[in-house]
Enzyme design. Structure first.
Site, short mmCIF file in Angstrom:
data_model
loop_
_atom_site.label_atom_id
_atom_site.label_comp_id
_atom_site.label_asym_id
_atom_site.label_seq_id
_atom_site.Cartn_x
_atom_site.Cartn_y
_atom_site.Cartn_z
N ARG A 180 0.86 -1.18 0.00
CA ARG A 180 0.00 0.00 0.00
C ARG A 180 0.90 1.24 0.00
O ARG A 180 2.08 1.16 0.33
CB ARG A 180 -0.91 0.00 1.22
CG ARG A 180 -1.96 -1.10 1.21
CD ARG A 180 -2.65 -1.22 2.56
NE ARG A 180 -3.29 0.03 2.96
CZ ARG A 180 -3.66 0.34 4.21
NH1 ARG A 180 -3.40 -0.51 5.21
NH2 ARG A 180 -4.25 1.48 4.47
N SER A 204 0.58 4.06 1.83
CA SER A 204 0.63 4.90 3.02
C SER A 204 2.04 4.97 3.59
O SER A 204 2.91 4.15 3.27
CB SER A 204 -0.30 4.34 4.09
OG SER A 204 0.21 3.13 4.63
N LYS A 211 -2.64 -7.97 10.51
CA LYS A 211 -4.02 -7.84 11.00
C LYS A 211 -5.00 -7.49 9.88
O LYS A 211 -6.21 -7.59 10.08
CB LYS A 211 -4.09 -6.80 12.12
CG LYS A 211 -3.88 -5.36 11.71
CD LYS A 211 -4.05 -4.44 12.91
CE LYS A 211 -3.88 -2.97 12.51
NZ LYS A 211 -4.04 -2.08 13.68
N ASP A 212 -4.50 -7.07 8.72
CA ASP A 212 -5.37 -6.77 7.58
C ASP A 212 -5.70 -7.99 6.75
O ASP A 212 -6.54 -7.92 5.84
CB ASP A 212 -4.70 -5.73 6.66
CG ASP A 212 -4.59 -4.36 7.28
OD1 ASP A 212 -5.38 -4.06 8.21
OD2 ASP A 212 -3.73 -3.58 6.83
N LEU A 250 -13.90 -1.79 15.06
CA LEU A 250 -14.98 -2.25 15.93
C LEU A 250 -14.43 -2.81 17.23
O LEU A 250 -15.05 -2.67 18.29
CB LEU A 250 -15.82 -3.31 15.23
CG LEU A 250 -16.76 -2.83 14.12
CD1 LEU A 250 -17.58 -4.00 13.59
CD2 LEU A 250 -17.70 -1.74 14.62
N ARG A 251 -13.27 -3.47 17.18
CA ARG A 251 -12.66 -3.99 18.41
C ARG A 251 -12.32 -2.86 19.36
O ARG A 251 -12.68 -2.90 20.55
CB ARG A 251 -11.39 -4.79 18.06
CG ARG A 251 -10.57 -5.22 19.28
CD ARG A 251 -9.22 -5.81 18.86
NE ARG A 251 -8.42 -4.84 18.13
CZ ARG A 251 -7.59 -3.96 18.68
NH1 ARG A 251 -7.46 -3.91 20.01
NH2 ARG A 251 -6.88 -3.13 17.95
N ARG A 252 -11.65 -1.84 18.84
CA ARG A 252 -11.29 -0.72 19.71
C ARG A 252 -12.52 0.01 20.22
O ARG A 252 -12.58 0.40 21.39
CB ARG A 252 -10.36 0.24 18.95
CG ARG A 252 -8.97 -0.32 18.72
CD ARG A 252 -8.16 0.52 17.76
NE ARG A 252 -6.80 0.03 17.60
CZ ARG A 252 -6.02 0.32 16.57
NH1 ARG A 252 -6.48 1.10 15.59
NH2 ARG A 252 -4.79 -0.16 16.49
N ARG A 256 -11.64 7.75 10.53
CA ARG A 256 -10.74 7.14 9.55
C ARG A 256 -9.72 8.14 9.04
O ARG A 256 -9.80 9.33 9.30
CB ARG A 256 -11.55 6.55 8.40
CG ARG A 256 -12.48 5.42 8.85
CD ARG A 256 -12.67 4.37 7.77
NE ARG A 256 -11.40 3.86 7.29
CZ ARG A 256 -11.11 3.71 6.01
NH1 ARG A 256 -12.00 4.04 5.07
NH2 ARG A 256 -9.94 3.22 5.64
N GLY A 257 -8.77 7.60 8.27
CA GLY A 257 -7.72 8.45 7.71
C GLY A 257 -6.35 8.00 8.18
O GLY A 257 -6.22 7.18 9.10
N THR A 297 -3.96 12.66 9.31
CA THR A 297 -5.35 13.10 9.26
C THR A 297 -6.01 12.96 10.63
O THR A 297 -6.75 13.86 11.08
CB THR A 297 -6.13 12.28 8.22
OG1 THR A 297 -5.56 12.50 6.94
CG2 THR A 297 -7.60 12.69 8.19
N ARG A 298 -5.75 11.86 11.30
CA ARG A 298 -6.36 11.64 12.61
C ARG A 298 -5.85 12.65 13.64
O ARG A 298 -6.61 13.13 14.48
CB ARG A 298 -6.09 10.20 13.07
CG ARG A 298 -6.72 9.17 12.15
CD ARG A 298 -6.56 7.76 12.66
NE ARG A 298 -6.80 6.78 11.63
CZ ARG A 298 -7.07 5.50 11.84
NH1 ARG A 298 -7.12 5.06 13.08
NH2 ARG A 298 -7.26 4.68 10.84
N CYS A 323 -13.35 -7.75 9.95
CA CYS A 323 -13.43 -6.50 10.69
C CYS A 323 -14.88 -6.11 10.93
O CYS A 323 -15.18 -5.02 11.38
CB CYS A 323 -12.66 -5.38 9.99
SG CYS A 323 -13.35 -4.86 8.43
#
Length: 313
Positions: free
Chosen positions: A15, A17, A89-90, A136-138, A155-156, A160-161, A248
């Site tokens: 990816r 990022s 984890k993805d 959702l877990r967090r 998100r972001g 961004t966050r 997820c």
């Protein structure tokens, strides 16, 4: 200086990022060291995934884990890249035919961190404060700790966050410590969440490498950097996730630790609102990692019954 012909370069898909690129660079550095190859023997190919493009809604509503891997796996299957570097984890528990996880790098710290503006910890936040998270877990774990808090989808990328925190969109957010360490941002964490109270997602902190099953030469190359304790721990965690049909769209936590020839595992499933949580602890031989994880998942599934999973997509 040694030169490498384009046809001999290993093409690494990732990816685009900042974190994903850092992980690809780590994989490249380990391959260079293991095989005595120069940097120009590798080319990193950034690929934008569906998960990167969706920013306006929770990923749980858009299709789940595969959103961060689909385009990378398509590039693997059609030969545009030779390996794909992922955050473990993805990864869905079922891979496309012809692909396999061929290597895991040494796991970084799997814990989550809190980045707070109104307070340094979740416990110290004012009553009714807003916390942002896309997981959702967090979200469920936050609600379990502090039912009074307002939890919003958030998100972001990291920048961004952080900007949203500065703009007052939320009083705090949760990010993985591993990602902060890999991008030099560990200092922004105001609290590190304990594993017993805030268990991580299965695979959190571990980088994995995916390759084509029929590409023996590439498999042999990446197996040279496989970290066996991480691979064994992930076999347990991924089996736990698979037994629960995990994606997820479900709040699921799981963490395995390998110590010599022994393995210990802690798993948890939660209701979305965090009001109900079920935990399990298992220990056994590291050689039985997948069986331990699978049995733990089966045990929890049988304990809670089918109604617990209703409404999870």
């Amino acid at each position: 200086m040694q030169t490498v012909a384009p046809k001999d370069m290993l093409r690494i898909g990732t990816r685009a990022s900042v974190l994903a690129m850092a992980q690809a660079h780590e994989a490249r550095a380990r391959l260079m060291a293991a095989h005595g190859l120069p940097e120009e023997a590798f080319v990193i190919e950034p690929i934008t995934t569906t998960g990167d493009r969706i920013q306006d809604r929770p990923l749980s509503e858009a299709g789940g884990k595969g959103l961060f891997t689909k385009e990378l796996e398509e590039a693997l299957l059609d030969g545009r890249i030779d390996i794909a570097v992922h955050s473990s984890k993805d990864m869905p528990t079922i891979l496309p035919d012809g692909l396999e996880l061929s290597s895991f790098l040494p796991r970084e710290d799997p814990r989550d961190t809190f980045i707070g503006r109104a307070a340094p910890t979740i416990e110290a936040l004012p009553h009714g404060a807003t916390v942002g998270s896309s997981s959702l877990r967090r979200q469920a774990l936050i609600r379990r700790m502090r039912p009074d808090l307002k939890v919003i989808v958030y998100r972001g990328n990291v920048q961004t966050r952080l900007r949203k925190l500065d703009e007052g969109v939320a009083a705090g957010t949760i990010l993985a410590l591993a990602g902060l360490k890999r991008t030099g941002l560990e200092h922004i964490a105001t609290d590190v969440m304990p594993l017993d109270k805030f268990p991580p997602a299965p695979g959190q902190g571990a980088i994995c490498i995916e390759s084509r099953s029929d590409d023996a030469a590439t498999r042999a190359m990446v197996e040279a950097i496989n970290h066996r304790p991480t691979a064994v721990a992930l076999a347990c965690e991924r089996a736990f996730l698979a037994a629960l049909d995990g994606s997820c769209r479900m709040p699921i936590a799981g963490h395995a630790v390998v110590d010599g020839d022994r393995l210990s595992f802690h798993g948890m499933i939660l209701s979305v609102d965090g009001r109900e949580a079920h935990e399990i602890v298992r220990e056994g031989a590291a050689s039985d990692a997948a069986q331990i994880g699978r049995n733990a998942g089966d045990t929890l599934r049988a304990k809670v019954g089918p109604g617990f999973f209703d409404g999870w997509g």
